[in-house]
Write an enzyme that holds these catalytic residues in place. Structure first.
Site, PDB file in Angstrom:
ATOM      1  N   SER A 177       0.803  -1.226   0.000  1.00 45.12           N
ATOM      2  CA  SER A 177       0.000   0.000   0.000  1.00 45.12           C
ATOM      3  C   SER A 177       0.836   1.276   0.000  1.00 45.12           C
ATOM      4  O   SER A 177       0.374   2.310  -0.458  1.00 45.12           O
ATOM      5  CB  SER A 177      -0.937   0.003   1.203  1.00 45.12           C
ATOM      6  OG  SER A 177      -0.212  -0.154   2.396  1.00 45.12           O
ATOM      7  N   HIS A 205      -5.568  -3.676  -1.777  1.00 46.88           N
ATOM      8  CA  HIS A 205      -5.400  -2.616  -2.784  1.00 46.88           C
ATOM      9  C   HIS A 205      -5.514  -3.127  -4.217  1.00 46.88           C
ATOM     10  O   HIS A 205      -5.404  -2.346  -5.162  1.00 46.88           O
ATOM     11  CB  HIS A 205      -4.045  -1.929  -2.610  1.00 46.88           C
ATOM     12  CG  HIS A 205      -3.979  -1.110  -1.375  1.00 46.88           C
ATOM     13  ND1 HIS A 205      -4.485   0.171  -1.318  1.00 46.88           N
ATOM     14  CD2 HIS A 205      -3.543  -1.402  -0.137  1.00 46.88           C
ATOM     15  CE1 HIS A 205      -4.326   0.637  -0.096  1.00 46.88           C
ATOM     16  NE2 HIS A 205      -3.756  -0.301   0.643  1.00 46.88           N
ATOM     17  N   LYS A 236     -12.313  -0.306  -0.494  1.00 50.90           N
ATOM     18  CA  LYS A 236     -11.445   0.425  -1.421  1.00 50.90           C
ATOM     19  C   LYS A 236     -12.105   0.441  -2.805  1.00 50.90           C
ATOM     20  O   LYS A 236     -13.088   1.133  -2.981  1.00 50.90           O
ATOM     21  CB  LYS A 236     -10.039  -0.154  -1.358  1.00 50.90           C
ATOM     22  CG  LYS A 236      -9.420   0.252  -0.012  1.00 50.90           C
ATOM     23  CD  LYS A 236      -8.115  -0.347   0.353  1.00 50.90           C
ATOM     24  CE  LYS A 236      -7.708   0.219   1.721  1.00 50.90           C
ATOM     25  NZ  LYS A 236      -6.751  -0.608   2.435  1.00 50.90           N
TER      26      LYS A 236
HETATM   27  C1  LIG Z   1      -6.844  -0.797   3.973  1.00 51.89           C
HETATM   28  C2  LIG Z   1      -6.119  -2.072   4.212  1.00 51.89           C
HETATM   29  C3  LIG Z   1      -6.637  -3.039   5.053  1.00 51.89           C
HETATM   30  C4  LIG Z   1      -7.828  -2.782   5.913  1.00 51.89           C
HETATM   31  O1  LIG Z   1      -9.015  -2.757   5.212  1.00 51.89           O
HETATM   32  P1  LIG Z   1     -10.248  -1.944   5.839  1.00 51.89           P
HETATM   33  O2  LIG Z   1     -11.431  -2.546   5.205  1.00 51.89           O
HETATM   34  O3  LIG Z   1     -10.034  -0.522   5.513  1.00 51.89           O
HETATM   35  O4  LIG Z   1     -10.210  -2.191   7.326  1.00 51.89           O
HETATM   36  C5  LIG Z   1      -5.980  -4.253   5.138  1.00 51.89           C
HETATM   37  N1  LIG Z   1      -4.860  -4.484   4.436  1.00 51.89           N
HETATM   38  C6  LIG Z   1      -4.303  -3.558   3.644  1.00 51.89           C
HETATM   39  C7  LIG Z   1      -3.073  -3.870   2.874  1.00 51.89           C
HETATM   40  C8  LIG Z   1      -4.910  -2.319   3.520  1.00 51.89           C
HETATM   41  O5  LIG Z   1      -4.355  -1.380   2.768  1.00 51.89           O
END
Ligand SMILES: *Cc1c(COP(=O)(O)O)cnc(C)c1O
Length: 390
Positions: A177, A205, A236
């Site tokens: 990320s 992502h 996302k």
């Molecule tokens: C955003 C993210 C999460 C968490 O997901 P949410 O639904 O926002 O809690 C987990 N792993 C990675 C790599 C992320 O970027």
């Protein structure tokens, strides 16, 4: 009235001195790719709304007139019609036997890792993994081994030395990320196979972004059949909220009984489930948004190469520009705001020390003109900074 302990105010003072204080901004969407942030109208390169679905009228409509609360954990009250439909939709989309929902992606990682390994076992974690995987490793009580993806020989050694552990688990982000790079999944699959270890890939992502049908990095690198478990988020690219795991019927059944973040937390509300199903349907039906996003990413990479900026070579919509010093990252981000662009400064502990950066997050909601304008602004703001450093 409350009285704050001295250590607490000392801590905040320390953050301020190190340029690590985070503002709690007020943000309002102004339509595709644009936000009103603390009263300023900006092109927004900060969100993970990769396909621009978070405010799509079709998702809003799909969730209208549906209950907004679930009442209790799915084990206690049962799964709502929308919840069960969404689990089926995810399994269909991912091409797996089954899928299981969690309140968030964070909860999915935390609960899955802590359920799959425990005391006496060993878990292997990429040093750049997301906080939710790291915390899952810690919570599990398993022995933790950190590896560097550019020296997988040492992971091989670590796996060898853990041969007597009853269970071995490798955990990795699919698309990192903060760096925008893809994990070396082919090699990880081979190592998992050679050492009889499980492999968990976090597609947070990459869902909707990479792979021919948008299933993520495992599809992109053609290793889906070799991975034990894929974790994803609906918050996302899918444009809703919630987390999920996709895998075999047996592993889903195991996590249904043992993943505590799902057992002891209230289910995702039916309205949110309906929105997520609509988002998945849009992604499955056509890949125009995905293609537009990829074109924007290619265009931005060409600009960045022309400007000679320091960025890892990336395959997706996350483009970091490494600046090193947190103060430089913050001041550069502030100058970009003056140009009408919001590109957040990412600082430790989100990234390793001395690698503070700007993180550009593209979305299908952006236009080519947005990307060109961003490149012009970067030329005005970042390059002088690097010249000053060099
Ligand atoms: C955003 C993210 C999460 C968490 O997901 P949410 O639904 O926002 O809690 C987990 N792993 C990675 C790599 C992320 O970027």
């Amino acid at each position: 009235m409350t009285r704050d302990p001295a250590w607490l105010t000392d801590d905040l003072e320390g953050l301020k001195r190190s340029h690590l204080l985070r503002p709690r901004r007020l943000v309002k969407s102004l339509g595709p790719g644009r936000s009103l942030i603390d009263g300023r109208e900006l092109v927004d390169f900060s969100t993970n709304d990769y396909l621009g679905l978070a405010r799509d009228p079709r998702l809003i409509l799909a969730s209208a007139d549906i209950p907004t609360g679930a009442g209790a954990s799915p084990l206690v009250t049962g799964r709502s019609e929308q919840y069960s439909q969404l689990e089926q939709d995810i399994a269909d989309f991912e091409g797996t036997e089954s899928a299981l929902l969690f309140p968030s992606g964070f909860a999915a990682n935390l609960g899955s890792v802590a359920a799959l390994v425990g005391t006496g076992d060993t878990v292997f974690s990429d040093r750049l993994n997301h906080a939710s995987l790291i915390d899952g490793c810690r919570l599990s009580g398993a022995r933790l081994r950190i590896y560097h993806q550019d020296s997988l020989d040492s992971l091989d050694q670590q796996l060898k030395s853990a041969a007597t552990s009853p269970r071995r688990l490798i955990v990795t982000d699919g698309l990192f990320s903060m760096d925008g790079t893809v994990a070396p999944l082919n090699q990880l699959c081979d190592l998992a196979d050679a050492h009889d270890a499980m492999l968990l890939v976090d597609e947070a992502h990459a869902t909707g972004v990479l792979g021919n049908t948008g299933r993520g990095t495992c599809e992109f690198l053609n290793v889906e059949a070799k991975v034990t478990l894929r974790v994803g988020t609906l918050s996302k690219a899918v444009g809703a909220a919630g987390g999920f795991v996709a895998g075999s019927a047996a592993i889903v059944d195991f996590l249904w009984h043992h993943a505590r973040t799902q057992v002891f937390s209230t289910a995702i509300p039916p309205a949110t489930c309906a929105a997520a199903s609509a988002g998945l349907r849009l992604i499955a039906e056509n890949n125009q948004l995905q293609q537009h996003l990829q074109q924007l990413a290619t265009r931005l990479r060409q600009h960045i190469a022309r400007l000679g900026l320091d960025t890892p070579s990336v395959d997706g919509p996350i483009v970091p520009i490494i600046l090193g010093d947190p103060a430089v990252a913050v001041s550069t981000s502030a100058r970009l705001v003056e140009c009408g662009m919001f590109v957040p400064a990412i600082r430790p502990p989100s990234v390793p020390d001395d690698t503070a950066r700007l993180r550009i997050s593209l979305s299908a909601a952006h236009t080519e003109a947005d990307v060109d304008q961003l490149a012009d602004s970067l030329a005005k703001t970042v390059s002088p900074e690097l010249t000053a450093r060099g």
